[in-house]
Motif scaffolding. Structure first.
Motif, short mmCIF file in Angstrom:
data_model
loop_
_atom_site.label_atom_id
_atom_site.label_comp_id
_atom_site.label_asym_id
_atom_site.label_seq_id
_atom_site.Cartn_x
_atom_site.Cartn_y
_atom_site.Cartn_z
N PRO A 3 0.85 -1.20 0.00
CA PRO A 3 0.00 0.00 0.00
C PRO A 3 0.88 1.25 0.00
O PRO A 3 1.92 1.30 0.65
CB PRO A 3 -0.79 -0.13 1.30
CG PRO A 3 -0.72 -1.57 1.67
CD PRO A 3 0.60 -2.06 1.18
N GLY A 4 0.45 2.24 -0.75
CA GLY A 4 1.20 3.50 -0.80
C GLY A 4 2.31 3.52 -1.83
O GLY A 4 2.98 4.54 -1.98
N VAL A 5 2.51 2.41 -2.55
CA VAL A 5 3.57 2.33 -3.55
C VAL A 5 2.99 1.81 -4.85
O VAL A 5 2.21 0.85 -4.86
CB VAL A 5 4.71 1.39 -3.10
CG1 VAL A 5 5.74 1.21 -4.21
CG2 VAL A 5 5.37 1.93 -1.83
N VAL A 6 3.34 2.45 -5.97
CA VAL A 6 2.96 1.95 -7.29
C VAL A 6 4.23 1.68 -8.09
O VAL A 6 5.28 2.30 -7.85
CB VAL A 6 2.06 2.96 -8.05
CG1 VAL A 6 0.75 3.16 -7.31
CG2 VAL A 6 2.78 4.28 -8.24
N TRP A 7 4.11 0.76 -9.02
CA TRP A 7 5.26 0.38 -9.84
C TRP A 7 4.97 0.74 -11.29
O TRP A 7 3.93 0.39 -11.83
CB TRP A 7 5.52 -1.12 -9.74
CG TRP A 7 5.87 -1.60 -8.36
CD1 TRP A 7 5.01 -2.02 -7.40
CD2 TRP A 7 7.18 -1.71 -7.81
NE1 TRP A 7 5.70 -2.40 -6.27
CE2 TRP A 7 7.04 -2.22 -6.50
CE3 TRP A 7 8.46 -1.44 -8.30
CZ2 TRP A 7 8.13 -2.46 -5.67
CZ3 TRP A 7 9.56 -1.69 -7.47
CH2 TRP A 7 9.38 -2.19 -6.18
N VAL A 8 5.91 1.41 -11.94
CA VAL A 8 5.74 1.84 -13.32
C VAL A 8 6.97 1.41 -14.13
O VAL A 8 8.10 1.65 -13.70
CB VAL A 8 5.57 3.36 -13.42
CG1 VAL A 8 5.38 3.79 -14.88
CG2 VAL A 8 4.40 3.84 -12.58
N PRO A 9 6.79 0.76 -15.29
CA PRO A 9 7.94 0.38 -16.13
C PRO A 9 8.72 1.60 -16.61
O PRO A 9 8.14 2.65 -16.86
CB PRO A 9 7.30 -0.35 -17.30
CG PRO A 9 5.95 -0.79 -16.80
CD PRO A 9 5.51 0.26 -15.84
N VAL A 10 10.04 1.44 -16.73
CA VAL A 10 10.91 2.48 -17.26
C VAL A 10 11.42 2.00 -18.61
O VAL A 10 12.02 0.92 -18.71
CB VAL A 10 12.08 2.78 -16.31
CG1 VAL A 10 12.93 3.92 -16.85
CG2 VAL A 10 11.56 3.13 -14.92
N THR A 11 11.20 2.78 -19.64
CA THR A 11 11.41 2.31 -21.01
C THR A 11 12.87 2.28 -21.45
O THR A 11 13.23 1.47 -22.31
CB THR A 11 10.63 3.20 -21.99
OG1 THR A 11 11.07 4.56 -21.84
CG2 THR A 11 9.14 3.10 -21.72
#
Length: 315
Positions: A257-265
């Motif tokens: 909770p409180g953290v999101v993960w986003v791909p780095v291109t």
């Protein structure tokens, strides 16, 4: 103490079984004269007559009967030992101690152990989990484990490795971050974000690898606070103290909770590798690498088996 040539003992056993020098020589693929010479050499070594010739072949003397009874189990035991030696040298027998961090291997560790035990029933596998990289490295260096799974580079030039999985990298952001809803990000968009630094004693080159340095424009990353454990790094992210780059499997293992993960291109991928110290049972490790690559879908495009002279700080 008499030093007996096992070749002579085996030839004698074949003669006793065949009952004739002619039949035994054919079985052994040697000349009859050579076989007779071997029997005579054995008789001189033991100091007794072992065979007597008859019109129908050969007959064992009482001494020959005694020798035959004694050498049969010895030769069987020797054959068994040699078979085990060859199996061990070929990686089909022996003991392999694996140490790993669950977040790096949760997707295949149990499957690969079961596959190896099924395909190589003569091996003994031990799987031990630890929580931190220093524990994992210590097990390898101290000899309490033979092999491990680490993202490379590892920071220890003594370690040998074979890559088994290619993981794209993602960035952990606080859930309230302006980029939290993005499908992907570039390093340029993250240029001003402080990056949580893995607090592990490694080379500066390895630290730069995990901070995604240098950036495309040549600038270093903005360094944020340091933390040793992954949970602590993610807590700092959730508190808005910085972002953290990690291999994508960690996003699945730590959905906090409180953290999101986003791909780095545009950041280099991470490579998970089977890692071991010199002197480890490399034939068994070769089988391990083969099984892991089969489970992870490793292919030619992912890279070749290599030795990595750098170190891991990411786990």
């Amino acid at each position: 103490m008499v030093d007996l040539d096992t070749r002579l003992l085996r030839s004698f056993a074949v003669v006793a079984r065949e009952g004739t020098i002619t039949g035994a020589a054919a079985r052994l693929h040697i000349a009859q004269q050579a076989l007779s010479a071997q029997v005579q050499q054995l008789e001189r070594a033991v100091g007794a007559t072992l065979l007597v010739r008859t019109t129908r072949g050969v007959r064992l003397t009482r001494a020959g009967d005694e020798l035959l009874a004694g050498i049969k189990p010895l030769l069987c035991d020797l054959d068994a030992v040699l078979s085990r030696v060859r199996a061990t040298a070929g990686g089909r027998l022996g003991r392999l101690r694996l140490v790993c961090k669950p977040h790096a291997t949760a997707e295949f560790a149990l499957d690969v152990v079961q596959a190896m035990e099924r395909d190589l029933p003569g091996i003994e596998l031990e799987l031990v989990t630890v929580s931190t990289l220093p524990e994992e490295l210590a097990a390898l260096r101290e000899g309490t484990a033979d092999v491990s799974f680490l993202w490379v580079p590892t920071g220890d030039e003594r370690l040998r490795s074979a890559r088994v999985r290619r993981d794209r990298r993602v960035v952990a952001l606080p859930s309230g971050h302006p980029f939290a809803a993005r499908d992907a990000l570039s390093l340029a968009e993250l240029a001003d974000e402080p990056v949580i630094v893995p607090q592990v004693v490694v080379s500066e080159d390895v630290v730069r690898h995990w901070l995604a340095e240098p950036r495309p424009d040549g600038r270093p990353a903005v360094r944020g606070p340091a933390a040793h454990r992954i949970e602590d790094r993610l807590m700092l992210v959730a508190r808005g103290r910085g972002v953290w780059f990690a291999p994508e499997p960690l996003a699945r293992y730590f959905p906090l909770p409180g953290v999101v993960w986003v791909p780095v291109t545009d950041v280099e991928p991470s490579y998970l590798a089977v890692v071991w110290m010199p002197g480890a049972p490399e034939a068994l490790i070769a089988h391990l690498v083969e099984h892991v690559r089969g489970l992870t879908g490793w292919g030619d495009r992912d890279g070749d088996r290599n030795r990595d002279d750098d170190g891991d700080t990411g786990g």
